[in-house]
Enzyme design. Structure first.
Site, PDB file in Angstrom:
ATOM      1  N   HIS A   1       0.864  -1.186   0.000  1.00  0.00           N
ATOM      2  CA  HIS A   1       0.000   0.000   0.000  1.00  0.00           C
ATOM      3  C   HIS A   1       0.897   1.231   0.000  1.00  0.00           C
ATOM      4  O   HIS A   1       1.659   1.451   0.941  1.00  0.00           O
ATOM      5  CB  HIS A   1      -0.902   0.013   1.243  1.00  0.00           C
ATOM      6  CG  HIS A   1      -1.838  -1.154   1.314  1.00  0.00           C
ATOM      7  ND1 HIS A   1      -3.083  -1.133   0.726  1.00  0.00           N
ATOM      8  CD2 HIS A   1      -1.704  -2.376   1.880  1.00  0.00           C
ATOM      9  CE1 HIS A   1      -3.684  -2.311   0.945  1.00  0.00           C
ATOM     10  NE2 HIS A   1      -2.864  -3.073   1.639  1.00  0.00           N
ATOM     11  N   VAL A   2       0.824   2.014  -1.072  1.00  0.00           N
ATOM     12  CA  VAL A   2       1.642   3.233  -1.149  1.00  0.00           C
ATOM     13  C   VAL A   2       0.812   4.503  -0.962  1.00  0.00           C
ATOM     14  O   VAL A   2       1.354   5.604  -0.937  1.00  0.00           O
ATOM     15  CB  VAL A   2       2.443   3.309  -2.468  1.00  0.00           C
ATOM     16  CG1 VAL A   2       3.461   2.184  -2.542  1.00  0.00           C
ATOM     17  CG2 VAL A   2       1.527   3.278  -3.689  1.00  0.00           C
ATOM     18  N   ARG A   3      -0.516   4.360  -0.841  1.00  0.00           N
ATOM     19  CA  ARG A   3      -1.436   5.429  -0.434  1.00  0.00           C
ATOM     20  C   ARG A   3      -1.613   6.572  -1.432  1.00  0.00           C
ATOM     21  O   ARG A   3      -2.444   7.444  -1.204  1.00  0.00           O
ATOM     22  CB  ARG A   3      -1.012   6.018   0.918  1.00  0.00           C
ATOM     23  CG  ARG A   3      -0.858   5.005   2.041  1.00  0.00           C
ATOM     24  CD  ARG A   3      -2.140   4.253   2.307  1.00  0.00           C
ATOM     25  NE  ARG A   3      -2.048   3.438   3.526  1.00  0.00           N
ATOM     26  CZ  ARG A   3      -2.774   2.353   3.744  1.00  0.00           C
ATOM     27  NH1 ARG A   3      -3.641   1.949   2.821  1.00  0.00           N
ATOM     28  NH2 ARG A   3      -2.645   1.662   4.855  1.00  0.00           N
TER      29      ARG A   3
ATOM     30  N   ASN B   1      -6.729   0.425  -2.962  1.00  0.00           N
ATOM     31  CA  ASN B   1      -7.577   1.179  -2.014  1.00  0.00           C
ATOM     32  C   ASN B   1      -7.003   2.558  -1.731  1.00  0.00           C
ATOM     33  O   ASN B   1      -6.745   2.941  -0.588  1.00  0.00           O
ATOM     34  CB  ASN B   1      -7.802   0.390  -0.728  1.00  0.00           C
ATOM     35  CG  ASN B   1      -6.519   0.041   0.006  1.00  0.00           C
ATOM     36  OD1 ASN B   1      -5.439   0.051  -0.564  1.00  0.00           O
ATOM     37  ND2 ASN B   1      -6.650  -0.280   1.284  1.00  0.00           N
TER      38      ASN B   1
ATOM     39  N   ASN C   1      -5.138  -6.636   9.725  1.00  0.00           N
ATOM     40  CA  ASN C   1      -6.229  -7.370   9.105  1.00  0.00           C
ATOM     41  C   ASN C   1      -5.656  -8.271   8.004  1.00  0.00           C
ATOM     42  O   ASN C   1      -5.092  -7.746   7.043  1.00  0.00           O
ATOM     43  CB  ASN C   1      -7.222  -6.358   8.505  1.00  0.00           C
ATOM     44  CG  ASN C   1      -8.403  -7.003   7.834  1.00  0.00           C
ATOM     45  OD1 ASN C   1      -8.470  -8.205   7.687  1.00  0.00           O
ATOM     46  ND2 ASN C   1      -9.358  -6.186   7.403  1.00  0.00           N
TER      47      ASN C   1
ATOM     48  N   ASP D   1       2.219  -6.793   2.629  1.00  0.00           N
ATOM     49  CA  ASP D   1       1.029  -6.038   3.047  1.00  0.00           C
ATOM     50  C   ASP D   1       1.461  -4.762   3.782  1.00  0.00           C
ATOM     51  O   ASP D   1       0.846  -4.357   4.775  1.00  0.00           O
ATOM     52  CB  ASP D   1       0.098  -6.876   3.919  1.00  0.00           C
ATOM     53  CG  ASP D   1      -1.301  -6.266   4.055  1.00  0.00           C
ATOM     54  OD1 ASP D   1      -1.579  -5.241   3.395  1.00  0.00           O
ATOM     55  OD2 ASP D   1      -2.103  -6.803   4.840  1.00  0.00           O
TER      56      ASP D   1
ATOM     57  N   HIS E   1       0.340   4.106   8.183  1.00  0.00           N
ATOM     58  CA  HIS E   1      -0.731   4.888   8.805  1.00  0.00           C
ATOM     59  C   HIS E   1      -0.124   6.049   9.574  1.00  0.00           C
ATOM     60  O   HIS E   1       0.988   5.954  10.104  1.00  0.00           O
ATOM     61  CB  HIS E   1      -1.564   4.027   9.757  1.00  0.00           C
ATOM     62  CG  HIS E   1      -2.427   3.026   9.068  1.00  0.00           C
ATOM     63  ND1 HIS E   1      -3.453   3.385   8.225  1.00  0.00           N
ATOM     64  CD2 HIS E   1      -2.420   1.668   9.093  1.00  0.00           C
ATOM     65  CE1 HIS E   1      -4.038   2.292   7.762  1.00  0.00           C
ATOM     66  NE2 HIS E   1      -3.428   1.237   8.267  1.00  0.00           N
TER      67      HIS E   1
ATOM     68  N   PRO F   1      -6.158  -0.772  10.878  1.00  0.00           N
ATOM     69  CA  PRO F   1      -5.384  -2.011  10.755  1.00  0.00           C
ATOM     70  C   PRO F   1      -4.263  -1.891   9.731  1.00  0.00           C
ATOM     71  O   PRO F   1      -4.464  -1.317   8.662  1.00  0.00           O
ATOM     72  CB  PRO F   1      -6.430  -3.038  10.309  1.00  0.00           C
ATOM     73  CG  PRO F   1      -7.494  -2.230   9.636  1.00  0.00           C
ATOM     74  CD  PRO F   1      -7.516  -0.896  10.320  1.00  0.00           C
TER      75      PRO F   1
END
EC number: 3.5.2.3
Length: 428
Positions: free
Chosen positions: A63-65, A95, A281, A308, A312, A326
């Protein structure tokens, strides 16, 4: 831009075997392996100091946002973290905000990754519009776009409607792409924040049963069988999932699976402090799940390691456990966790590490230029590992914009010393 350079690596041991050799990479391709080699014209010479030489790692789950949450991570900072972790290719989950459910967003992510140039950033397309599980996204347009999307996932959410999942698998088969499923029946996990077991009961935390994962894994295996499609299980976390994967393989079902470093190393005893950094999660499970996952990875029932990596902001973790977002950082520590859980106990040798961190993930998604053997004529995507190093994880020293690592102050073995993408050093 396509990175292509030249370098001479001296005193390295491919796959940790035999006497040290030199490896020459010219214009992005391995051109010689031997002793006493001369550097290609204009190339750097880097002393590998007897380190283990492996193919560059491939992460199917990052996830690199970006776009949308650049306060927690960007493609640039995520790429830097990946390079420092030995990765030469990562798959950026859908996402984001807006969701990567169309070719405009997936092509944007791909182009930014190309501009940064530290790793190959492959965008993951959403299976459903807005990750809402109601309508299939335009997978064909994303697969045909500039990014040539190879992997689709609603990760963070499960494609829980079986009719929709069946249709997605049928489309994926025709397109020659792969769907990675976040296996979680949401009806079984509403309000859940921790593994459903004695620890959660004692701590007063809402329990997340193994069956929430395993029921979807079983269902999707049967759907893939009937659709004549492949399906990939994201972040497998339970002993029961391992049994289901073994059963599905025995039936000839085309199913693959990944496991995260944190599910290999950590268990739900970490929750005793109520520290939100440990919320993830699927949740950290029990010791028997952890041991089953290690054995399955060694056996090949679980194909590969995927981080994963989930950055955050501090306020999203420093709060009541049930309110914490999560996810955990993973790119810079993945190799060390694999050394701790798999190499040191003798479950994998260095060729095994190459298999689960480079070769199999590349094969699963059909990357022709990654996860290749260390041989003349192959792409110069390489990682040098110092197998004897020990280092203490300091969150502020990580390349990620976020600091939510569960390994803070932990001393881990083995460390990436050098990463090379098509002959160009990307981390050192």
């Amino acid at each position: 831009m396509t990175v292509s350079g030249s370098i001479l690596l001296t005193d390295v041991r491919p796959y940790g075997e035999g006497d040290p050799v030199d490896v020459a990479v010219t214009d992005g391709v391995i051109t010689a392996i031997g002793t006493g080699l001369t550097a290609p014209e204009g190339a750097r010479t880097v002393d590998g100091r007897g380190g283990v030489l492996l193919p560059g790692f491939v992460d199917l789950h990052t996830h690199v946002r970006e776009p949308g949450r650049e306060d927690t991570e960007t493609i640039a900072t995520g790429s830097a973290a990946a390079a420092r972790g030995g990765y030469t290719a990562i798959f950026a989950m859908a996402n984001t905000s807006p969701v990567a459910d169309n070719a405009a967003i997936t092509d944007l992510v791909w182009r930014i990754g190309q501009e940064v140039g530290l790793v190959d950033v492959h965008p993951v397309g959403a299976v459903t519009v807005g990750l809402e599980g109601r309508q299939l996204a335009e997978m064909g347009m994303m697969a045909d776009g500039a990014a040539k999307v190879k992997l689709f996932s609603d990760d963070g959410k499960c494609v829980h409607d079986p009719v929709l999942m069946k249709r997605a698998l049928e489309y994926s088969s025709g397109l020659g792409v792969l769907i990675s499923q976040h296996s979680e029946d949401p009806r079984l996990t509403e309000g859940a924040v921790a593994h459903d077991g004695p620890t959660a009961a004692r701590l007063g935390l809402a329990g997340w049963p193994r069956a929430a994962e395993e029921s979807i894994v079983a269902r999707d295996a049967l759907l893939a069988r009937d659709a004549g499609a492949r399906v990939h299980v994201a972040h497998a976390s339970t002993e029961g999932t391992v049994s289901l994967l073994r059963w599905a393989r025995e039936q000839g079902i085309a199913i693959t699976a990944e496991v995260t470093p944190h599910h290999l190393l950590l268990d739900d005893s970490r929750l005793e402090t109520y520290d939100g950094v440990n919320r993830v999660n699927p949740p950290l499970r029990e010791d028997r799940d952890k041991l089953a996952l290690r054995a399955a990875l060694a056996e090949g029932v679980i194909d590969c390691v995927a981080t994963d990596h989930a950055p955050h902001a501090a306020q999203e973790k420093c709060c009541e456990f049930s309110q914490a977002k999560p996810g955990m950082l993973g790119l810079e520590t993945a190799l060390s966790v694999v050394v701790e859980t798999m190499v040191r106990p003798g479950l994998l040798d260095w060729r095994g590490v190459a298999r689960v961190m480079s070769e199999r993930p590349a094969q699963i998604v059909g990357l022709d230029d990654q996860g290749r053997p260390i041989a003349v004529g192959e792409p110069g995507n390489l990682t040098v590992v110092d197998p004897d190093a020990e280092w203490t994880v300091e969150p502020d020293a990580l390349a990620s914009k976020s600091r939510n690592t569960p390994y803070a102050a932990m001393t881990l073995p083995g460390r990436v010393a050098l990463t090379v993408l098509r002959g160009t050093v990307t981390a050192e």
